[in-house]
Design a protein around this motif. Structure first.
Motif, PDB file in Angstrom:
ATOM      1  N   VAL A 264       2.815  -0.189  -6.697  1.00 22.16           N
ATOM      2  CA  VAL A 264       3.136   0.514  -5.460  1.00 22.16           C
ATOM      3  C   VAL A 264       2.023   1.526  -5.225  1.00 22.16           C
ATOM      4  O   VAL A 264       1.844   2.464  -5.995  1.00 22.16           O
ATOM      5  CB  VAL A 264       4.510   1.205  -5.530  1.00 22.16           C
ATOM      6  N   VAL A 265       1.262   1.282  -4.174  1.00 26.37           N
ATOM      7  CA  VAL A 265       0.047   2.049  -3.931  1.00 26.37           C
ATOM      8  C   VAL A 265       0.177   2.840  -2.644  1.00 26.37           C
ATOM      9  O   VAL A 265       0.422   2.265  -1.579  1.00 26.37           O
ATOM     10  CB  VAL A 265      -1.171   1.098  -3.811  1.00 26.37           C
ATOM     11  N   VAL A 266       0.035   4.153  -2.726  1.00 30.61           N
ATOM     12  CA  VAL A 266       0.052   4.962  -1.516  1.00 30.61           C
ATOM     13  C   VAL A 266      -1.396   5.199  -1.070  1.00 30.61           C
ATOM     14  O   VAL A 266      -2.229   5.615  -1.868  1.00 30.61           O
ATOM     15  CB  VAL A 266       0.828   6.283  -1.715  1.00 30.61           C
ATOM     16  N   VAL A 267      -1.665   4.862   0.181  1.00 30.92           N
ATOM     17  CA  VAL A 267      -3.000   5.101   0.737  1.00 30.92           C
ATOM     18  C   VAL A 267      -2.950   6.480   1.382  1.00 30.92           C
ATOM     19  O   VAL A 267      -2.272   6.681   2.389  1.00 30.92           O
ATOM     20  CB  VAL A 267      -3.373   4.016   1.758  1.00 30.92           C
ATOM     21  N   ALA A 268      -3.609   7.435   0.762  1.00 25.66           N
ATOM     22  CA  ALA A 268      -3.441   8.820   1.207  1.00 25.66           C
ATOM     23  C   ALA A 268      -4.763   9.553   1.354  1.00 25.66           C
ATOM     24  O   ALA A 268      -5.751   9.257   0.668  1.00 25.66           O
ATOM     25  CB  ALA A 268      -2.544   9.576   0.220  1.00 25.66           C
ATOM     26  N   ASN A 269      -4.749  10.497   2.258  1.00 29.76           N
ATOM     27  CA  ASN A 269      -5.857  11.410   2.528  1.00 29.76           C
ATOM     28  C   ASN A 269      -5.363  12.157   3.747  1.00 29.76           C
ATOM     29  O   ASN A 269      -5.026  11.523   4.753  1.00 29.76           O
ATOM     30  CB  ASN A 269      -7.152  10.647   2.849  1.00 29.76           C
TER      31      ASN A 269
END
Ligand code: ADP
Ligand code: MG
Length: 266
Positions: free
Chosen positions: A9-14
């Motif tokens: 489960v990968v959160v793409v964050a910035n």
């Protein structure tokens, strides 16, 4: 592409807007799905850009992330198949989701809503990758994603001040790790909008690589008109212009992520 031993489960964050979070989430998702993997994209941005790019209807009234977080609906009942690739599912977002940011404030266990819903879904629906596309803020929607995820993927735009926004994100991730989700770690950094003609791009790339030595993927996403045009056709660049440099680099990044994921779990 090789499947991970367990769902990643990968959160793409910035928290900076416009750095390529959504573009990265949808193109990697499509790349992984084209590689034969089962992929779910959860659109957590009220703008619904990920839903658009994956060819999913999301006009007001479409049920999706809002109903899961606020009404407790099952993810399984609301996911839609993306026409972009087989095995690619999307939980769409509509503008209603903007309200969730405020409505969640008074909800019990408000930062765990997505984690619980996802756990129930994954128990019944084997999935290799879940990609969470976040809005450009560190509110409760992003917090839900950080709690639900096992890892963070940070897209970094090869521009001035690229690392400044990232340091704020790292502080948030450390807070979440300490309080809400011990397992969370930054697994992957992807350099985007790279312009090989400028020294700035290569300077930012060097700086990022020296800071995130292990995490930074070898493939770099070039600045490309094809990439930015694709969403207006409801497509990822992988189907819009499969032979373009942007498509090739996203597919390469997806392959590397899958390779690393398989190796880490082996
Ligand atoms: P975020 O989700 O972080 O706000 P987006 O993925 O929506 O960022 O990207 C912001 C804008 O930049 C969009 O218009 C998108 O099409 C464009 N864009 C993203 N990546 C690239 C790229 N590699 N080359 C050219 N334009 C890009
Ligand atoms: Mg976005």
């Amino acid at each position: 592409m090789p499947a991970p031993a367990e769902t990643r489960v990968v959160v793409v964050a910035n928290q900076k807007g416009g750095v390529g979070k959504t573009t990265t989430a949808v193109n990697l998702a499509a790349g992984l799905a084209m590689g034969g993997l089962n992929v779910l994209v959860v659109d957590l941005d009220p703008q619904g850009n990920a839903s658009t790019a994956l060819g999913i209807e999301h006009q007001q009234g479409t049920k999706g992330t809002y109903e899961v977080l606020i009404d407790g609906n099952d993810i399984a009942d609301l996911v839609v198949e993306s026409p972009e690739a087989p095995h690619l599912k999307v939980l769409p977002a509509t503008v209603d989701l903007a309200g969730a940011e405020i409505e969640l404030v008074s909800v019990v266990a408000r930062e765990n809503k997505l984690k619980r819903a996802l756990r129930a879904y994954l128990a019944e629906h084997p999935t290799d990758y879940v990609l969470l596309d976040c809005p450009p803020s560190l509110g409760l929607l992003t917090l839900n994603a950080l709690v639900a995820a096992g890892e963070v993927l940070i897209p970094i735009q090869c521009e001035y001040y690229a690392l400044e926004g990232v340091s704020q994100l790292i502080t948030t991730i450390e807070l979440v790790t300490g309080e809400l989700n011990d397992a969370l770690r930054v697994s992957t950094v992807l350099l985007t909008m790279y312009d090989g003609r400028t020294r700035l791009s290569s300077q930012v790339a060097d700086e990022v690589r020296s800071y995130f030595t292990e995490q930074t993927l070898p493939s770099v996403i070039p600045r490309s008109v094809r990439i930015s045009e694709a969403p207006s056709y409801g497509q990822t660049v992988l189907t819009y212009h499969p032979d373009s440099a942007g498509a090739v680099s996203y597919l390469e990044a997806a392959r590397e992520i899958a390779r690393r994921g398989a190796k880490e779990n082996a």
